[in-house]
Enzyme design. Structure first.
Site, PDB file in Angstrom:
ATOM      1  N   HIS A 297       0.790  -1.304  -0.192  1.00  0.00           N
ATOM      2  CA  HIS A 297      -0.202   0.134  -0.151  1.00  0.00           C
ATOM      3  C   HIS A 297       0.837   1.237   0.127  1.00  0.00           C
ATOM      4  O   HIS A 297       0.267   2.387  -0.180  1.00  0.00           O
ATOM      5  CB  HIS A 297      -0.821  -0.147   1.158  1.00  0.00           C
ATOM      6  CG  HIS A 297      -2.002   0.807   1.126  1.00  0.00           C
ATOM      7  ND1 HIS A 297      -2.252   1.977   2.171  1.00  0.00           N
ATOM      8  CD2 HIS A 297      -3.016   0.964   0.349  1.00  0.00           C
ATOM      9  CE1 HIS A 297      -3.309   2.482   1.701  1.00  0.00           C
ATOM     10  NE2 HIS A 297      -3.900   1.990   0.435  1.00  0.00           N
ATOM     11  N   HIS A 525      -9.031  11.402   0.360  1.00  0.00           N
ATOM     12  CA  HIS A 525      -8.269   9.943   0.545  1.00  0.00           C
ATOM     13  C   HIS A 525      -7.148  10.114   1.169  1.00  0.00           C
ATOM     14  O   HIS A 525      -6.255   9.180   1.227  1.00  0.00           O
ATOM     15  CB  HIS A 525      -8.095   9.761  -1.382  1.00  0.00           C
ATOM     16  CG  HIS A 525      -7.372   8.420  -1.248  1.00  0.00           C
ATOM     17  ND1 HIS A 525      -6.129   8.052  -1.708  1.00  0.00           N
ATOM     18  CD2 HIS A 525      -8.089   7.122  -1.409  1.00  0.00           C
ATOM     19  CE1 HIS A 525      -6.159   6.779  -1.686  1.00  0.00           C
ATOM     20  NE2 HIS A 525      -7.164   5.979  -1.435  1.00  0.00           N
TER      21      HIS A 525
END
Length: 639
Positions: A297, A525
């Site tokens: 990630h 985000h």
């Protein structure tokens, strides 16, 4: 089964705990496309209906040109054919969307993100989808049938396959007018106003007043000659749209070597490699994910110039939607010069030991492809760096290794380099994220236990603190009123299956607002954590990171606290006042227009955070939201 909470009543199938049960199917229907549906294909994922109050249309999509562009464990996307991968130890991970650059002449019916079967061996938890983990975003790619992550059914066995056509912009699943064109001056033609004090920036957002993009950066700015004469680069990320990524480099840089560091396996990896076939200068490095349900990630760029070397750590995936109408953050390093020939590799270290920590993080991949980059970093002077690197890498760590990664790394840095403050028990902790994992049946299991102990550490004080914790996460109305409307919720993959097991968590929730920055309509985000004074005028520390609120990202203690287990790769930078010769960071109330001389920190959310009212509901992505239309006249209807 109905579930009551402080924030409304949810309905979910009473059999949702049965092994092997699939998530509901969602049909994605757009109200803006003027043609009917002529073809259809089947998707194993649930889809969402975007239904207009007037009529329903199907967005154009050619099954032969669907490409998956996977996204991260903190988000998910809403594009057609999107392949969500929600793996976790009870974490619902973000989904990375597929997108289509398809022939406009072949409209199709599509189904989008949310489906999958629960793994029988999955602990307490969420839903496991395919192995291509998803983050929260939209993506666009070039594809053909070999790239198609879904199965489809043609209208007839003799139907001809549509010709694959690369177009400048993918059709929107929400209608032809969904994308707003950037204005001529959106991409700067001069060096942007850089905040040299903190080097923390937000992304440019299409559709906002120009002043709210002043000082912000777009990926095209970062990959332009404005920042150096590029020779080679590495892109670490969760979700990629390779054709779009290549286009973001300035034309003179578009054929230079690029190394992609990813965590895809099997079919997802094959699709990613397929995307890159037209680009021989793109190479790949697969991150090792040795613990189940972990994801790669990290979002970082390593940029090697004729003039030196630069590091960029961001919260954005390498897909257009993440750089379009979402709030993202990034740290842009100084341009690091090359050390004189013959210098020891230990030279060029910063007071924060950034060089050592970056080399250690890269070495954790155990990847030969990164060897030359490790050597290049050794040859450069990183001494100007004033932030601390905080990474997560998969593994189980014992003894002195426990505080190398994850939240225990953050705890150690706060213990060693921050200072106690009077009345620290009333200094709140604030967290902002786009995805939420399973926290357990009550707050003591992880959040208010080990993670809170980390977030509330200030210096070597032994006082056990229990300060307020404000978790900023968008409500249904925040999503509904956003620039993207309900589709923005595809990047906020908090599922009913996880939410209903931790209703206690929602008492911590606060609304997403960014009114002081003029950005409240750009759904977040970004992932950030900080400790503020009770009057919200000072910061004790600030962290920008890829890590969402999950044990997979931050790690959790095991075996009577004798070891820590981390599942995923994550990366962020920690700002501590001591590294800037300050006692505290003053908070900048109005960060736009940005200036380079201010000593105040540009916090990108409203302070104090506003708690949910009883009428507010946290955004849940796989239940209906049809009480009111969004900014595009659509509703969100799982079916």
């Amino acid at each position: 089964m109905s579930q009551n909470s402080l924030h409304g009543k949810w309905a979910v199938s009473s059999s949702d705990d049965d092994d092997g049960e699939e998530l509901p199917s969602f049909k994605t229907e757009s109200s803006a496309h003027p043609t009917g549906v002529t073809d259809s294909y089947q998707n194993t994922h649930p889809s969402v209906s975007y239904q207009s109050s007037n009529q329903i249309y199907h967005a154009p999509l050619s099954p032969d040109t669907v490409t998956e562009v996977k996204d991260e464990p903190d988000d998910s996307s809403h594009f057609p054919g999107l392949k969500p991968d929600v793996k976790a130890e009870a974490d619902v991970k973000p989904v990375c969307p597929n997108a289509a650059r398809d022939s406009q002449s072949n409209p199709g019916k599509y189904e989008s993100p949310l489906s999958g079967k629960r793994k029988k061996d999955q602990d307490d938890s969420g839903w496991a989808l395919s192995d291509s983990d998803g983050d929260d975003d939209d993506a666009v790619g070039v594809g053909n049938k070999a790239n198609n992550p879904t199965s489809w059914r043609a209208p007839s066995p003799k139907a001809k396959k549509p010709k694959v056509e690369i177009i400048e912009r993918p059709p929107s699943p929400y209608g032809r007018q969904y994308y707003i064109e950037e204005t001529d001056d959106f991409f700067e033609t001069h060096v942007p106003c850089l905040n040299d004090t903190y080097r923390f920036y937000l992304n440019k957002v299409t559709g906002l007043d120009k002043k709210y993009n002043t000082g912000a950066l777009h990926i095209r700015d970062i990959l332009s000659p404005l920042f150096g004469t590029l020779k080679e680069s590495v892109q670490f990320n969760y979700c990629f749209d390779i054709p779009w990524m290549v286009e973001q480099y300035s034309p003179e840089f578009q054929d230079l070597p690029v190394l992609i560091v990813h965590g895809d396996k099997r079919e997802a990896k094959a699709r990613l490699l397929k995307q890159a076939q037209p680009f021989p200068h793109v190479r790949f490095c697969q991150a090792k994910l040795d613990i189940a349900f972990g994801t790669h990630h990290t979002k970082m760029m390593l940029l090697w110039y004729e003039e030196g070397f630069r590091v960029v750590i961001t919260t954005s995936n390498l897909i257009r939607a993440d750089w379009y109408q979402k709030t993202q953050g990034l740290w842009l390093s100084p341009l690091f010069p090359r050390l004189p020939d013959g210098s020891p590799s230990s030279d060029g270290e910063s007071p924060t030991l950034f060089k050592k920590d970056l080399l250690e993080y890269l070495a954790s991949y155990r990847a030969p492809e990164l060897g030359e980059w490790i050597q290049r970093i050794r040859e450069h002077d990183l001494s100007e760096t004033r932030v601390y690197l905080i990474g997560s890498t998969p593994g189980r760590y014992l003894g002195d290794d426990m505080d190398r990664w994850g939240h225990l790394r953050l705890r150690k840095l706060l213990y060693d380099h921050s200072i106690p403050v009077p009345d620290d028990e009333i200094w709140p902790v604030i967290g902002q994220f786009s995805s939420i994992g399973s926290m357990g049946l009550d707050k003591t299991k992880w959040l208010a236990g080990e993670f809170q102990r980390t977030l509330t550490t200030l210096g070597r004080s032994s006082v056990r603190q229990d300060p307020p914790i404000h978790l900023v996460y968008p409500s249904v109305d925040d999503v509904r009123n956003s620039l993207e409307g309900y589709p923005a919720g595809g990047s906020l993959p908090y599922s009913i299956q996880v939410a209903e097991k931790q209703l206690w968590l929602h008492s911590y929730f606060h609304r997403w607002k960014a009114d002081t920055t003029g950005r409240s309509q750009a759904m977040p985000h970004i992932k950030l954590y900080m400790r503020a004074s009770p009057d919200f005028t000072k910061l004790a520390w600030f962290l920008i990171t890829s890590a969402n609120l999950s044990k997979a990202a931050w790690g959790n203690l095991e075996k009577n606290n004798s070891q820590v287990m981390v599942r995923s790769y994550e990366l962020g930078v920690l700002y501590l006042p001591s590294a800037f010769d300050m006692a505290f960071f003053p908070i900048q109330k109005n960060p736009f227009p940005a200036t380079s001389s201010s000593k105040a920190f540009p916090v990108p959310i409203d302070l104090p955070p506003q708690p949910y009212l009883k009428t507010d509901q946290p955004w849940i992505w796989n239940i209906p939201h049809n009480q009111a239309p969004d900014t595009h006249g659509n509703i969100w209807v799982p079916s």
